[in-house]
Design an enzyme around this catalytic site. Sequence first.
Site, mmCIF file in Angstrom:
data_model
loop_
_atom_site.group_PDB
_atom_site.id
_atom_site.type_symbol
_atom_site.label_atom_id
_atom_site.label_comp_id
_atom_site.label_asym_id
_atom_site.label_seq_id
_atom_site.Cartn_x
_atom_site.Cartn_y
_atom_site.Cartn_z
ATOM 1 N N THR A 133 -9.357 38.649 16.920
ATOM 2 C CA THR A 133 -10.563 38.954 16.145
ATOM 3 C C THR A 133 -10.232 39.723 14.868
ATOM 4 O OG1 THR A 133 -12.524 40.387 16.215
ATOM 5 C CG2 THR A 133 -10.786 40.939 17.735
ATOM 6 N N ASP A 134 -11.141 39.654 13.901
ATOM 7 C CA ASP A 134 -10.970 40.460 12.682
ATOM 8 C C ASP A 134 -11.234 41.943 12.946
ATOM 9 O OD1 ASP A 134 -13.753 40.403 12.993
ATOM 10 O OD2 ASP A 134 -14.188 39.663 10.980
ATOM 11 N N GLU A 135 -11.827 42.248 14.116
ATOM 12 C CA GLU A 135 -12.207 43.645 14.385
ATOM 13 C C GLU A 135 -10.992 44.551 14.538
ATOM 14 O OE1 GLU A 135 -15.569 44.206 16.953
ATOM 15 O OE2 GLU A 135 -16.298 42.190 16.549
ATOM 16 N N TYR A 159 -13.181 47.751 22.538
ATOM 17 C CA TYR A 159 -12.946 46.297 22.479
ATOM 18 C C TYR A 159 -11.854 45.979 21.463
ATOM 19 C CZ TYR A 159 -13.516 41.515 20.757
ATOM 20 O OH TYR A 159 -13.269 40.231 20.325
ATOM 21 N N ALA A 161 -9.669 47.875 20.064
ATOM 22 C CA ALA A 161 -8.382 48.490 20.391
ATOM 23 C C ALA A 161 -7.653 47.669 21.457
ATOM 24 C CB ALA A 161 -8.590 49.920 20.873
ATOM 25 N N LYS A 163 -8.018 44.445 21.964
ATOM 26 C CA LYS A 163 -7.551 43.193 21.337
ATOM 27 C C LYS A 163 -6.316 43.482 20.467
ATOM 28 C CE LYS A 163 -9.083 39.590 21.442
ATOM 29 N NZ LYS A 163 -8.882 38.449 22.397
ATOM 30 N N ASN A 258 -26.677 42.530 8.703
ATOM 31 C CA ASN A 258 -27.356 42.162 9.951
ATOM 32 C C ASN A 258 -28.838 41.876 9.705
ATOM 33 O OD1 ASN A 258 -24.970 42.487 11.333
ATOM 34 N ND2 ASN A 258 -25.398 44.605 11.919
ATOM 35 N N ASP A 290 -28.329 53.539 16.356
ATOM 36 C CA ASP A 290 -27.105 52.836 15.974
ATOM 37 C C ASP A 290 -26.071 52.865 17.105
ATOM 38 O OD1 ASP A 290 -25.462 51.370 14.368
ATOM 39 O OD2 ASP A 290 -25.332 52.844 12.759
ATOM 40 N N HIS A 294 -19.996 52.556 14.927
ATOM 41 C CA HIS A 294 -20.292 51.209 14.415
ATOM 42 C C HIS A 294 -19.513 50.902 13.131
ATOM 43 C CE1 HIS A 294 -23.883 48.222 13.834
ATOM 44 N NE2 HIS A 294 -22.707 47.625 13.818
HETATM 45 P P1 NAD Z 1 -16.975 35.244 26.027
HETATM 46 O O1 NAD Z 1 -17.201 36.628 26.520
HETATM 47 O O2 NAD Z 1 -18.150 34.370 25.754
HETATM 48 O O3 NAD Z 1 -16.057 34.443 27.049
HETATM 49 C C1 NAD Z 1 -14.919 35.016 27.631
HETATM 50 C C2 NAD Z 1 -14.485 34.112 28.784
HETATM 51 O O4 NAD Z 1 -13.299 34.669 29.346
HETATM 52 C C3 NAD Z 1 -15.520 34.037 29.918
HETATM 53 O O5 NAD Z 1 -15.654 32.699 30.333
HETATM 54 C C4 NAD Z 1 -14.921 34.898 31.014
HETATM 55 O O6 NAD Z 1 -15.289 34.470 32.318
HETATM 56 C C5 NAD Z 1 -13.430 34.706 30.765
HETATM 57 N N1 NAD Z 1 -12.618 35.827 31.257
HETATM 58 C C6 NAD Z 1 -12.792 37.160 31.022
HETATM 59 N N2 NAD Z 1 -11.845 37.877 31.644
HETATM 60 C C7 NAD Z 1 -11.038 36.968 32.278
HETATM 61 C C8 NAD Z 1 -9.877 37.103 33.089
HETATM 62 N N3 NAD Z 1 -9.359 38.310 33.373
HETATM 63 N N4 NAD Z 1 -9.307 35.986 33.573
HETATM 64 C C9 NAD Z 1 -9.837 34.759 33.302
HETATM 65 N N5 NAD Z 1 -10.935 34.584 32.548
HETATM 66 C C10 NAD Z 1 -11.525 35.678 32.035
HETATM 67 O O7 NAD Z 1 -16.073 35.423 24.727
HETATM 68 P P2 NAD Z 1 -16.006 34.520 23.422
HETATM 69 O O8 NAD Z 1 -17.014 35.005 22.448
HETATM 70 O O9 NAD Z 1 -15.986 33.087 23.826
HETATM 71 O O10 NAD Z 1 -14.567 34.946 22.865
HETATM 72 C C11 NAD Z 1 -13.400 34.223 23.238
HETATM 73 C C12 NAD Z 1 -12.202 34.862 22.572
HETATM 74 O O11 NAD Z 1 -12.373 34.856 21.156
HETATM 75 C C13 NAD Z 1 -12.000 36.335 22.955
HETATM 76 O O12 NAD Z 1 -10.627 36.567 23.104
HETATM 77 C C14 NAD Z 1 -12.561 37.109 21.768
HETATM 78 O O13 NAD Z 1 -11.913 38.351 21.619
HETATM 79 C C15 NAD Z 1 -12.236 36.166 20.628
HETATM 80 N N6 NAD Z 1 -13.127 36.231 19.457
HETATM 81 C C16 NAD Z 1 -14.485 36.178 19.620
HETATM 82 C C17 NAD Z 1 -15.305 36.200 18.492
HETATM 83 C C18 NAD Z 1 -16.812 36.103 18.613
HETATM 84 O O14 NAD Z 1 -17.528 36.261 17.611
HETATM 85 N N7 NAD Z 1 -17.365 35.813 19.781
HETATM 86 C C19 NAD Z 1 -14.756 36.286 17.215
HETATM 87 C C20 NAD Z 1 -13.350 36.341 17.103
HETATM 88 C C21 NAD Z 1 -12.550 36.298 18.226
HETATM 89 P P1 TYD Z 2 -22.346 41.573 17.880
HETATM 90 O O1 TYD Z 2 -22.991 40.229 17.949
HETATM 91 O O2 TYD Z 2 -22.374 42.445 19.086
HETATM 92 O O3 TYD Z 2 -20.866 41.370 17.350
HETATM 93 P P2 TYD Z 2 -19.765 42.476 16.842
HETATM 94 O O4 TYD Z 2 -20.177 43.817 17.266
HETATM 95 O O5 TYD Z 2 -18.555 41.992 17.562
HETATM 96 O O6 TYD Z 2 -19.686 42.315 15.357
HETATM 97 O O7 TYD Z 2 -23.044 42.373 16.710
HETATM 98 C C1 TYD Z 2 -23.067 41.869 15.382
HETATM 99 C C2 TYD Z 2 -23.680 42.948 14.518
HETATM 100 O O8 TYD Z 2 -25.054 43.096 14.898
HETATM 101 C C3 TYD Z 2 -23.036 44.309 14.710
HETATM 102 O O9 TYD Z 2 -23.002 44.986 13.452
HETATM 103 C C4 TYD Z 2 -23.984 45.025 15.665
HETATM 104 C C5 TYD Z 2 -25.334 44.425 15.313
HETATM 105 N N1 TYD Z 2 -26.305 44.349 16.436
HETATM 106 C C6 TYD Z 2 -27.607 44.823 16.250
HETATM 107 O O10 TYD Z 2 -27.978 45.320 15.153
HETATM 108 N N2 TYD Z 2 -28.482 44.724 17.294
HETATM 109 C C7 TYD Z 2 -28.113 44.202 18.511
HETATM 110 O O11 TYD Z 2 -28.952 44.186 19.448
HETATM 111 C C8 TYD Z 2 -26.786 43.706 18.672
HETATM 112 C C9 TYD Z 2 -26.336 43.113 19.974
HETATM 113 C C10 TYD Z 2 -25.916 43.790 17.606
#
Ligand code: NAD
Ligand code: TYD
Length: 353
Positions: A133-135, A159, A161, A163, A258, A290, A294
């Site tokens: 992730t970019d985080e 989270y 940290a 990653k 947001n 907040d 954040h």
């Molecule tokens: P998600 O939470 O929707 O899905 C995570 C999946 O991993 C779930 O199906 C869960 O059951 C499985 N899982 C969790 N712990 C596990 C374990 N110990 N063993 C086996 N399976 C396990 O997450 P997502 O949004 O699909 O993200 C997927 C990946 O992409 C993550 O690594 C996340 O850090 C990364 N990512 C997400 C975003 C985003 O915006 N969602 C952006 C950048 C990177």
């Molecule tokens: P989120 O979808 O949780 O992704 P991330 O925290 O990984 O960026 O949140 C996106 C942005 O939206 C983040 O700045 C937090 C904000 N947010 C709200 O303002 N209200 C909400 O209920 C949630 C879940 C997130």
Amino acid sequence: MAILVTGGAGFIGSNFILEWLKHSDEPVINLDVLTYAGNLENLTSLAGDARHIFVKGNIGDLDLVSDLLAGHQPRALLNFAAESHVDRSIHGPEDFVQANIVGTFRLLEAARDYRGGQAQDAASNFCFLHVSTDEVYGSLAEGAPAFTESSRYEPNSPYSASKAASDHLVRAYHHTYGLPVLTTNCSNNYGPCQFPEKLIPLCIHNALAGKPLPVYGDGLQIRDWLYVKDHCSAIRCVLEKGKPGDMYNIGGWNEKTNLEVVRTLCLILDQCKPRSDGKSYQEQIVFVQDRPGHDRRYAIDAGKIERQLGWKPAETFETGIRKTVQWYLDNQTWVKNVTSGAYRNWVDRQYGG
Ligand code: NAD
Ligand code: TYD
């Protein structure tokens, strides 16, 4: 040939598998422990498809992962599995350490062992692709240049940290053991099958249910949004053309506050599914407390993957967000099934009922 995908029942992993099998007949072994975020309903269109082999299990189970690698001899392992929600990591960081750090470590150990036992050719072709992730780069000041692959890691939440730690382990396995690895660092995704704890699906769900749309703080935090299928095409591109040991930033060049995101969702819903009282869904926006710590702004410079590998996103934010809203309108049964008792407990805890 086959690939091993972890976390393939989650949001991005399931979209990745569906897209992969649209482009290829190469089988996918999908290892997922099915946490609250894992949902096999995302993959119902693959029922009976021999190219998808689902295995319920934990990435931290070294014996299981080793058996899967030995049994299926995949040419790549793509690690999507993680605990992924920042707010949950604030309430309970331990799960994030276990899944994201210890889990990735065990996968790397299994991959190292597997590669050591392979024939020369197969071993040199194997690749461990880590989805991150970019985080991990922390928070950007207003006007500061977007994150590049050489930006410093400064994670701020449990989270990010966890990653960041997993990214460092992946890097170390390349430098120390020569494991061919690729790491992708992507911005915020949105699209079909995203669990309604994240901003966009939460707001669509709450809007339709007549509930408040909770905006944290002043709502002026900035995220860079990418449609999930563009993330999937970028990962396929990195897998095929990426240079082992390298990191690739992936983003959509779509920085939005947001508040802009939530207002856009309201305007689309006003058109597609008007409220019965004729008022705008914007009436439901509520500013709430907040998130602690954040991050103010994320922005991704996706120039490297574009220049070196020729990847570009296909969707703009405007086209992607319309598709997303339409998907949620068309898939209300999916939403109903995931917003179960456990989901309601989370909402009560996070938003105080
Ligand atoms: P998600 O939470 O929707 O899905 C995570 C999946 O991993 C779930 O199906 C869960 O059951 C499985 N899982 C969790 N712990 C596990 C374990 N110990 N063993 C086996 N399976 C396990 O997450 P997502 O949004 O699909 O993200 C997927 C990946 O992409 C993550 O690594 C996340 O850090 C990364 N990512 C997400 C975003 C985003 O915006 N969602 C952006 C950048 C990177
Ligand atoms: P989120 O979808 O949780 O992704 P991330 O925290 O990984 O960026 O949140 C996106 C942005 O939206 C983040 O700045 C937090 C904000 N947010 C709200 O303002 N209200 C909400 O209920 C949630 C879940 C997130």
